[in-house]
Scaffold this active site. Structure first.
Site, PDB file in Angstrom:
ATOM      1  N   VAL A  31       0.855  -1.188   0.000  1.00  0.00           N
ATOM      2  CA  VAL A  31       0.000   0.000   0.000  1.00  0.00           C
ATOM      3  C   VAL A  31       0.892   1.240   0.000  1.00  0.00           C
ATOM      4  O   VAL A  31       1.824   1.342   0.795  1.00  0.00           O
ATOM      5  CB  VAL A  31      -0.932   0.018   1.244  1.00  0.00           C
ATOM      6  CG1 VAL A  31      -1.765   1.300   1.261  1.00  0.00           C
ATOM      7  CG2 VAL A  31      -1.848  -1.205   1.252  1.00  0.00           C
ATOM      8  N   ILE A  54      -2.235  -3.486   6.559  1.00  0.00           N
ATOM      9  CA  ILE A  54      -1.116  -2.867   5.837  1.00  0.00           C
ATOM     10  C   ILE A  54      -1.447  -1.405   5.513  1.00  0.00           C
ATOM     11  O   ILE A  54      -0.590  -0.516   5.605  1.00  0.00           O
ATOM     12  CB  ILE A  54      -0.812  -3.675   4.542  1.00  0.00           C
ATOM     13  CG1 ILE A  54      -0.378  -5.111   4.906  1.00  0.00           C
ATOM     14  CG2 ILE A  54       0.255  -3.001   3.690  1.00  0.00           C
ATOM     15  CD1 ILE A  54       0.862  -5.217   5.757  1.00  0.00           C
ATOM     16  N   ALA A  67       4.313   4.004   3.177  1.00  0.00           N
ATOM     17  CA  ALA A  67       3.937   2.778   2.462  1.00  0.00           C
ATOM     18  C   ALA A  67       4.062   1.621   3.446  1.00  0.00           C
ATOM     19  O   ALA A  67       4.596   1.779   4.541  1.00  0.00           O
ATOM     20  CB  ALA A  67       4.844   2.547   1.265  1.00  0.00           C
ATOM     21  N   LYS A  68       3.580   0.489   3.069  1.00  0.00           N
ATOM     22  CA  LYS A  68       3.798  -0.731   3.854  1.00  0.00           C
ATOM     23  C   LYS A  68       3.473  -1.912   2.956  1.00  0.00           C
ATOM     24  O   LYS A  68       2.663  -1.790   2.028  1.00  0.00           O
ATOM     25  CB  LYS A  68       2.879  -0.753   5.081  1.00  0.00           C
ATOM     26  CG  LYS A  68       3.421  -1.537   6.235  1.00  0.00           C
ATOM     27  CD  LYS A  68       4.503  -0.760   6.957  1.00  0.00           C
ATOM     28  CE  LYS A  68       5.075  -1.485   8.136  1.00  0.00           C
ATOM     29  NZ  LYS A  68       5.991  -0.616   8.896  1.00  0.00           N
ATOM     30  N   GLY A  69       4.101  -3.035   3.254  1.00  0.00           N
ATOM     31  CA  GLY A  69       3.797  -4.245   2.501  1.00  0.00           C
ATOM     32  C   GLY A  69       3.694  -5.414   3.464  1.00  0.00           C
ATOM     33  O   GLY A  69       4.088  -5.306   4.634  1.00  0.00           O
TER      34      GLY A  69
END
Ligand code: NAD
Length: 435
Positions: free
Chosen positions: A76, A100, A121-123
Site C-alpha cells: 500500500v 497494511i 507505504a507498507k507491505g
C-alpha cells in the site's frame, strides 16, 4: 482541548469493504480525531486518509515437499505528495490489506513529523515465517518482489524490514529487483546488509532511537533511569536492542520481557546477555531460565518505570489501560494503543508520559532514509555519523512535539499526529489533486 470531540468512524462503505480490518478502523478513528482538532474539511479528509494505491498479489511458491502454495501479498502506497513512498514489509500470519493500509497511514504521519521526503507505504505477506524453511522463505521473498516490480522503484516506493523480515530478506529483495534491471539497484530497499550497500546502524536504529527518546523523557520528568525498572513486550529486533540500551547504557533493570512464546519476570533484573544467548540458541524466549514464567496478559500491567510495547498493535486497550503502572510508556511498536485506551491515558497524563509510536519508533525510518541517500549517492557514512544525525533528527522532532503539546495543552500523540498531518495537508494543498 475544546475541539477534541470524536465522531463515529466515517469510512466510506466501499472503502470499508476493501480495507475492512480493526487496525485500519483504529488508524481512521485516530485520524478523524486529529482532523476534528485541526478542523480539516471533509473533502480534504478523504484525500488525506485513504491510500493512494494498493496492490494485492498472489504469490505462488514451490514448497520443500514438492507442492505449490499460494500466499497473499500486499503493498500500500499511502500518498505521493512529498516524494516516493517508503515502508517496511511484514511477514506474519493473518496479515490483511486493511492492516497494511493502517501501517502505511502511520508511516505517512511519521515521515512528515520527522521531516523525511516520503509518503508512507507498507507491505506484507500472510504467512507464518516460523513454519517456513530457509529455501521456502527465499522463494517466497523473491517471488513477492518479482510480483511488485511494476509498482515500485528507488524513486517510486522503497521497501524495508518490519516484523518477520530481516537483512537476509532485504538482500533477496534487492537481488531480485537488480537481476530484473540488469544492474545493482541498492536504493530499492533499506535494511539490507552493509556488504550490499546497507548502512551502519540500521539494524539497531529503532531500538536505539527508542532508548534515546526514553532518556529525553526521563530528563523532562527528572526521573533517574539508573537502577530503575523496565518491562518490554516483544523480544525481536526492536525489543532486544532497547533492552540492551536500557540495561547497559542506562543501568536499568529489565524486570519482565515477553515474545510470542511466553512472558518472563525477575524483579532483580534479567541478565540480558543470558537472554540474548538463549534467543540465539532457541529462536525464542520459551524455556528461559533465571526468571519466572508469568501469564502473558500480566506483562503490560507489571509495575515499572519504563514500559515498552515492541510487538503487535492494539495491546494497550480499554481492558488494561487503567491498570498500566509505568512512568514512561515508550511505544516502539506501531499502533500498540487503541483510541479508547488513549482517552484513559490522557486522563492519566500526570502519571504516564507517553512517547507516541510515530515519534518513539521513528529511528528506523530515519536511518532507512540515511541508507537510501547513501545508496543513491554511493557515498557512505560511518556509524558515528549515522547515530549523530539520527539523534539530531529525533531531538528536533521530540522538541517540536513537546512544545506543541505544552502550548496547546494536548496529549503528546495528538501533538505528534497534528504536526505530521498538517505537513501532508500543506503539500496536498499546494500541489493539487493528483498526489
Ligand atoms: P521482530 O519480528 O524482529 O520481533 C517481533 C517480536 O514480537 C518477536 O519477539 C515476536 O515473538 C514478538 N511477538 C509477536 N507477536 C507477539 C504477541 N502477540 N505478544 C508478544 N510478543 C509478540 O519485529 P521488530 O522489527 O522488532 O518489530 C516490532 C514492532 O516494532 C512492530 O510493531 C514493528 O512494526 C515496529 N517497528 C519496527 C521497526 C524496525 O525497524 N524493525 C521500525 C518501526 C517500528
Amino acid at each position: 482541548m475544546g475541539r477534541l470531540q470524536r465522531g463515529p468512524c466515517r469510512i466510506q462503505p466501499s472503502m470499508q469493504h476493501i480495507y475492512s480490518d480493526p487496525t485500519f478502523e483504529m488508524a481512521c478513528d485516530q485520524f478523524h480525531l486529529i482532523a476534528d482538532y485541526l478542523q480539516i474539511p471533509d473533502n480534504l479528509r478523504e484525500r488525506l486518509m485513504y491510500p493512494k494505491r494498493s496492490v494485492a498479489v498472489a504469490v505462488p511458491v514451490r514448497m520443500d515437499d514438492g507442492s505449490t502454495k499460494v500466499f497473499q501479498g500486499y503493498r500500500v502506497q499511502h500518498h505521493l505528495s512529498m516524494g516516493p513512498t517508503k515502508g517496511g514489509t511484514r511477514f506474519a500470519p493473518g496479515v490483511t490489506l486493511g492492516e497494511i493500509a493502517a501501517l502505511s497511514m502511520w508511516m505517512s504521519w511519521k515521515c512528515a513529523l520527522t521531516g523525511l521526503p516520503y509518503g508512507g507505504a507498507k507491505g506484507g505477506i500472510d504467512c507464518d515465517p516460523r513454519k517456513l524453511s530457509t529455501g521456502e522463505m527465499e522463494r517466497l521473498s523473491r517471488r513477492y518482489m518479482q510480483e511488485m516490480i511494476p509498482f515500485i522503484g528507488p524513486h517510486t516506493d522503497i521497501m524495508g524490514p518490519d516484523m518477520g523480515t530481516n537483512e537476509q530478506i532485504m538482500s533477496w529483495f534487492m537481488d531480485t529487483y537488480s537481476a530484473h534491471q540488469g544492474h545493482a539497484v541498492p536504493g530499492i530497499v533499506t535494511g539490507k546488509p552493509v556488504s550490499v550497500g546497507g548502512t551502519y546502524g540500521r539494524r539497531e536504529s529503532t531500538g536505539r532511537g527508542t532508548v534515546y527518546l526514553i532518556e529525553r523523557a526521563a530528563h523532562q520528568l527528572k526521573l533517574k533511569l539508573s537502577g530503575g525498572t523496565a518491562v518490554i513486550q516483544g523480544y525481536g529486533n526492536v525489543g532486544a536492542v532497547a533492552a540492551r540500551g536500557l540495561a547497559y547504557k542506562n543501568g536499568m533493570k529489565v524486570i519482565a520481557i515477553s515474545d510470542i512464546s511466553g512472558a518472563y519476570r525477575n524483579d532483580d533484573g534479567l541478565d540480558i546477555k543470558e537472554v540474548d544467548k538463549h534467543v540465539e540458541k532457541y529462536g525464542a524466549l520459551a524455556g528461559l531460565s533465571g526468571a519466572d514464567s508469568i501469564p502473558v496478559d500480566q506483562l503490560l500491567t507489571t509495575p515499572c518505570d519504563v514500559l515498552i510495547p515492541a510487538a503487535v498493535s492494539g495491546v494497550i486497550n480499554r481492558g488494561n489501560a487503567a491498570k498500566i503502572q509505568c512512568r514512561i510508556l515508550a511505544e516502539a511498536a506501531n499502533g500498540p494503543t487503541t483510541v479508547d485506551a488513549d482517552k484513559v491515558l490522557f486522563q492519566r497524563w500526570n502519571e504516564i508520559f507517553v512517547l507516541p509510536d510515530i515519534l518513539c519508533n521513528a529511528g528506523g525510518v530515519v536511518v532507512s532514509y540515511f541508507e537510501w541517500v547513501q545508496s543513491l549517492q554511493s557515498f557512505f557514512w560511518n556509524e558515528t555519523e549515522v547515530v549523530d544525525r539520527l539523534f539530531r533528527v529525533l531531538e528536533q522532532s521530540f522538541g517540536a512535539v513537546i512544545k506543541r503539546a505544552k502550548e496547546e495543552r494536548i496529549p503528546h500523540r495528538l501533538a505528534a499526529l497534528a504536526i505530521g498531518v498538517e505537513k501532508v495537508m500543506q503539500a496536498k494543498k499546494v500541489r493539487g489533486l493528483f498526489p
